[in-house]
Structure formats: C-alpha cells, structure tokens
Scaffold this motif. Structure first.
Motif, PDB file in Angstrom:
ATOM      1  N   MET A   1     -13.546  -8.676   3.525  1.00  0.00           N
ATOM      2  CA  MET A   1     -13.004  -9.041   2.213  1.00  0.00           C
ATOM      3  C   MET A   1     -11.626  -9.664   2.381  1.00  0.00           C
ATOM      4  N   ASP A   2     -11.372 -10.784   1.687  1.00  0.00           N
ATOM      5  CA  ASP A   2     -10.079 -11.461   1.781  1.00  0.00           C
ATOM      6  C   ASP A   2      -9.059 -10.753   0.897  1.00  0.00           C
ATOM      7  N   ARG A   3      -8.056 -10.148   1.548  1.00  0.00           N
ATOM      8  CA  ARG A   3      -7.023  -9.429   0.801  1.00  0.00           C
ATOM      9  C   ARG A   3      -5.691 -10.169   0.824  1.00  0.00           C
ATOM     10  N   SER A   4      -5.701 -11.403   1.271  1.00  0.00           N
ATOM     11  CA  SER A   4      -4.444 -12.133   1.489  1.00  0.00           C
ATOM     12  C   SER A   4      -3.661 -12.338   0.202  1.00  0.00           C
ATOM     13  N   ASN A   5      -4.334 -12.441  -0.939  1.00  0.00           N
ATOM     14  CA  ASN A   5      -3.636 -12.707  -2.196  1.00  0.00           C
ATOM     15  C   ASN A   5      -3.583 -11.510  -3.126  1.00  0.00           C
ATOM     16  N   ARG A   6      -3.944 -10.337  -2.626  1.00  0.00           N
ATOM     17  CA  ARG A   6      -3.968  -9.151  -3.477  1.00  0.00           C
ATOM     18  C   ARG A   6      -2.637  -8.425  -3.398  1.00  0.00           C
ATOM     19  N   GLU A   7      -2.270  -7.830  -4.519  1.00  0.00           N
ATOM     20  CA  GLU A   7      -0.967  -7.191  -4.618  1.00  0.00           C
ATOM     21  C   GLU A   7      -0.975  -5.819  -3.949  1.00  0.00           C
ATOM     22  N   VAL A   8       0.029  -5.581  -3.124  1.00  0.00           N
ATOM     23  CA  VAL A   8       0.129  -4.319  -2.401  1.00  0.00           C
ATOM     24  C   VAL A   8       0.807  -3.272  -3.267  1.00  0.00           C
ATOM     25  N   SER A   9       0.219  -2.080  -3.277  1.00  0.00           N
ATOM     26  CA  SER A   9       0.786  -0.957  -4.015  1.00  0.00           C
ATOM     27  C   SER A   9       1.657  -0.090  -3.115  1.00  0.00           C
ATOM     28  N   VAL A  10       1.131   0.281  -1.960  1.00  0.00           N
ATOM     29  CA  VAL A  10       1.852   1.118  -1.006  1.00  0.00           C
ATOM     30  C   VAL A  10       1.601   0.583   0.392  1.00  0.00           C
ATOM     31  N   PHE A  13       3.334   1.714   6.643  1.00  0.00           N
ATOM     32  CA  PHE A  13       3.470   1.034   7.935  1.00  0.00           C
ATOM     33  C   PHE A  13       3.576   2.062   9.068  1.00  0.00           C
ATOM     34  N   PRO A  14       2.889   1.813  10.205  1.00  0.00           N
ATOM     35  CA  PRO A  14       2.035   0.662  10.547  1.00  0.00           C
ATOM     36  C   PRO A  14       0.548   0.992  10.446  1.00  0.00           C
ATOM     37  N   TYR A  15       0.183   1.896   9.543  1.00  0.00           N
ATOM     38  CA  TYR A  15      -1.174   2.436   9.549  1.00  0.00           C
ATOM     39  C   TYR A  15      -2.092   1.910   8.454  1.00  0.00           C
ATOM     40  N   ILE A  16      -1.594   1.935   7.213  1.00  0.00           N
ATOM     41  CA  ILE A  16      -2.479   1.648   6.077  1.00  0.00           C
ATOM     42  C   ILE A  16      -1.733   0.822   5.038  1.00  0.00           C
ATOM     43  N   ARG A  17      -2.449  -0.110   4.438  1.00  0.00           N
ATOM     44  CA  ARG A  17      -1.934  -0.860   3.297  1.00  0.00           C
ATOM     45  C   ARG A  17      -2.826  -0.574   2.093  1.00  0.00           C
ATOM     46  N   VAL A  18      -2.222  -0.134   1.005  1.00  0.00           N
ATOM     47  CA  VAL A  18      -2.958   0.220  -0.206  1.00  0.00           C
ATOM     48  C   VAL A  18      -2.707  -0.856  -1.258  1.00  0.00           C
ATOM     49  N   TYR A  19      -3.768  -1.300  -1.923  1.00  0.00           N
ATOM     50  CA  TYR A  19      -3.664  -2.349  -2.928  1.00  0.00           C
ATOM     51  C   TYR A  19      -3.726  -1.768  -4.336  1.00  0.00           C
ATOM     52  N   LYS A  20      -3.228  -2.535  -5.285  1.00  0.00           N
ATOM     53  CA  LYS A  20      -3.128  -2.035  -6.657  1.00  0.00           C
ATOM     54  C   LYS A  20      -4.478  -1.827  -7.310  1.00  0.00           C
ATOM     55  N   ASP A  21      -5.518  -2.441  -6.744  1.00  0.00           N
ATOM     56  CA  ASP A  21      -6.853  -2.226  -7.319  1.00  0.00           C
ATOM     57  C   ASP A  21      -7.484  -0.934  -6.805  1.00  0.00           C
ATOM     58  N   GLY A  22      -6.732  -0.169  -5.982  1.00  0.00           N
ATOM     59  CA  GLY A  22      -7.219   1.118  -5.496  1.00  0.00           C
ATOM     60  C   GLY A  22      -7.849   1.070  -4.122  1.00  0.00           C
ATOM     61  N   THR A  23      -8.103  -0.110  -3.603  1.00  0.00           N
ATOM     62  CA  THR A  23      -8.663  -0.226  -2.259  1.00  0.00           C
ATOM     63  C   THR A  23      -7.549  -0.107  -1.220  1.00  0.00           C
ATOM     64  N   PHE A  24      -7.941   0.085   0.026  1.00  0.00           N
ATOM     65  CA  PHE A  24      -6.951   0.183   1.092  1.00  0.00           C
ATOM     66  C   PHE A  24      -7.519  -0.444   2.358  1.00  0.00           C
ATOM     67  N   GLU A  25      -6.627  -0.687   3.296  1.00  0.00           N
ATOM     68  CA  GLU A  25      -6.996  -1.322   4.558  1.00  0.00           C
ATOM     69  C   GLU A  25      -6.287  -0.601   5.701  1.00  0.00           C
ATOM     70  N   ARG A  26      -7.075  -0.109   6.655  1.00  0.00           N
ATOM     71  CA  ARG A  26      -6.476   0.474   7.855  1.00  0.00           C
ATOM     72  C   ARG A  26      -6.022  -0.650   8.780  1.00  0.00           C
TER      73      ARG A  26
END
Length: 321
Positions: A1-10, A13-26
């Motif tokens: 999934m392309d997350r390049s333009n999605r807004e980061v919530s939390v 660093f350097p482990y997880i990025r959480v997006y405002k839509d509730g999804t996250f990326e390790r």
C-alpha cells in the motif's frame, strides 16, 4: 500500500509509523527466514505451535551432530528483543544469533514468538512468555516434543534474552518464584543482554542525551499506555515498593547482566546489577560490559570479535558448574 502521501499520527522512531487513518507500518524487524539446517553452525531448527489455543509458537534449535538419543543438553528459553513491537523468532538477525549461541554453548534452545504491540499491547508479550514457560514445564514429566524429550536436561534450564527479551526474562523469573507451574520448572539462571529497563527521571548518562531519552520515553508509552508511564513496574523495577524483597523473588540461582558502553540503556542495566548485588537475593550475580559498542551490537554485527567474545561469555555462563 502506498503510504507516501498519508498523514502521520505518531512516529515511534525507528520502529513504527502510525497514520491518522489508524493503520501503521513497521519500519524494522519485518524480514523472515525459514527454519532448517544452518550450514555455517551446524544447528538445526524447526517451528512449532506450542499453545494452539492462544497460537503461541516457538522456534526450536538443536546441534545437528547429536548422535545419541539420550544425550542431554542444557536448555535456553530465549525471548527476542525489539521494544515489544517489532521482530520475531524468524527475523534473520535473531535466527542467526540463536544459531551461534546454540553452536558455541552446545545447547538446546526454545525461542519464543510472543505477540507484539500495537495489535497486542502489553502485557500480552508477558502472558505469552508465561504460557511458553508452562509448556516447557509440562515437558518435564510428560514430554510430547521429541527434541526436548530426547536431548534436554531439565535440571539445567536457563532464561535468556536481549533488550525487551531480557526484561521479559526478569519478569518470568519473578513469576516462577511466585507461582511455579506443576511440575515445577527449575531455572538455573537468567542471562540478560542489554536489558530494556527505564524510568521517568534520568539517571547517569541519560541526562546528557535528551534526544535519545525522549525517543526511549516514547517507545514505552506506545507499547504500554499505562497511567504510571515510564515508572510502570514492568519497565522500572525500582519505581515502587521494597525492591530488595522483590529481587529476592527471582526464581534462579545466578544472573548474568551484559551491557554495552554506548547503549542509552546501559545505566539502567548497571543499576539493576548493583541493586541485585545489594538485595537480599541469595544467588550469584555476574556482569560483563563491552567497550565502545551500542545496543545489541552483537545481533547486527555478529562476526566481529567483540560479538564473539559476548557469545563465549554467555556460553560459559550456561555451562559452568
């Protein structure tokens, strides 16, 4: 999934990025390698589900050169690191590290694959680790797993882990003393490599490194959203109560604490060792510190001489009478 333009919530660093839509990326610890024979160390491994009801699994390791069915070896129950939110037993760096430990020490190993945050916030990892220990205990009198039945000396069982896994080892040793399963599981010792302990207020060099301190603060608050914050007893064993009496409840005979000079967690590990020595615990405490190295360097640079020295010290700790 392309997350390049999605807004980061939390951004943890350097482990997880959480997006405002509730999804996250390790961002780390996502690679996997299958079990099997490692040609460099001669260690054989396999994956098993040890608690089908809760889907707790493990990767078992044994030297492939065992020829006698009744050859009994020490058993290490290992808990991997990863700040409780990344990595697994099939992470190549951990798989390689356990292969090296098993080969050097000539032991059996059970590497526990516990659940991780954020899907499973703490204390899920601790509960999975406890279920894994109860499973190991069940093998003492009614062995169902052939590798353990044929090759484990259940009088020589150790807990070990690095970072978050070292933290888990500490808490499992406390829990064993308090509520050992039946049949009883005897733990000879625990080996804690760069243990992940922390606290609300800085100690030692933490005060001189506010950037890294803030980073570690965020890790714990993310995986364990507790009102006690970084003084939760799970992460700070000295935050409350009579810690000397608490440490006396460690269900083992000896403890090895391994530190790295440049590790932001180094002073917490040293505090743990110092307090253990001062406590009313009756066991033997040992400490090792590697100069000019950072957190779990032996995982990421396993072939350097200092990593080899660390593995040899760990093997010696397991095999000394």
């Amino acid at each position: 999934m392309d997350r390049s333009n999605r807004e980061v919530s939390v951004d943890v660093f350097p482990y997880i990025r959480v997006y405002k839509d509730g999804t996250f990326e390790r961002l780390a610890g996502t690679q996997v390698v299958p079990a099997g024979l490692d040609p460099q160390t001669g260690v054989l491994s396999k994956d098993i589900v040890i608690i089908p009801e809760s889907k707790v699994s493990a990767r078992l390791y044994r030297p492939n050169n065992i020829t006698e069915v009744d050859q009994k070896l020490p058993l290490v129950v290992y808990f991997h690191g990863g700040a409780f939110c990344i990595s697994s037993v099939s992470d190549p760096v951990y798989h390689n590290s356990i292969n090296m430990i098993v080969a050097e020490a000539n032991i059996m190993a059970v590497s526990v694959d516990y659940r991780r945050a954020p899907e499973h916030p703490l204390p899920a990892a601790y509960e999975d680790a406890w279920l894994a220990l109860r499973w190991v205990a069940s093998q003492v009198q009614d062995p169902q797993e052939a590798w353990l039945k044929d090759h484990v000396d259940f009088e020589r069982v150790f807990l070990a882990g690095d970072s978050a896994g070292a933290n888990i080892s500490h808490h499992m040793a406390l829990r064993l003393k308090e509520s050992n399963p039946t049949p009883k599981l005897k733990i000879v010792g625990i080996a804690m490599i760069n243990p992940y302990f922390w606290g609300q207020y800085p100690i030692g060099s933490e005060a001189e490194d506010p950037v890294r301190k803030a980073m570690v603060d965020k890790w714990w608050m993310y995986v364990c959203p507790s009102e006690k914050g970084n003084d939760d007893p799970l992460i700070n064993p000295f935050a409350e109560g009579d810690w000397s009496t608490t440490l006396a409840g460690l269900g083992c005979e000896k403890v090895l604490v391994i530190l790295s000079e440049k590790d932001i967690l180094r002073d917490r590990g040293r505090l743990y060792y110092d307090n253990l020595v001062k406590s009313i615990w009756k066991g033997k405490a040992e400490i090792m510190e590697t100069e000019a190295e950072d957190h779990v360097f032996h995982i990421f640079n396993p072939n350097c001489e200092k990593a080899k020295a660390l593995i040899k010290r760990l093997a010696s700790f397991i095999n000394q009478s």
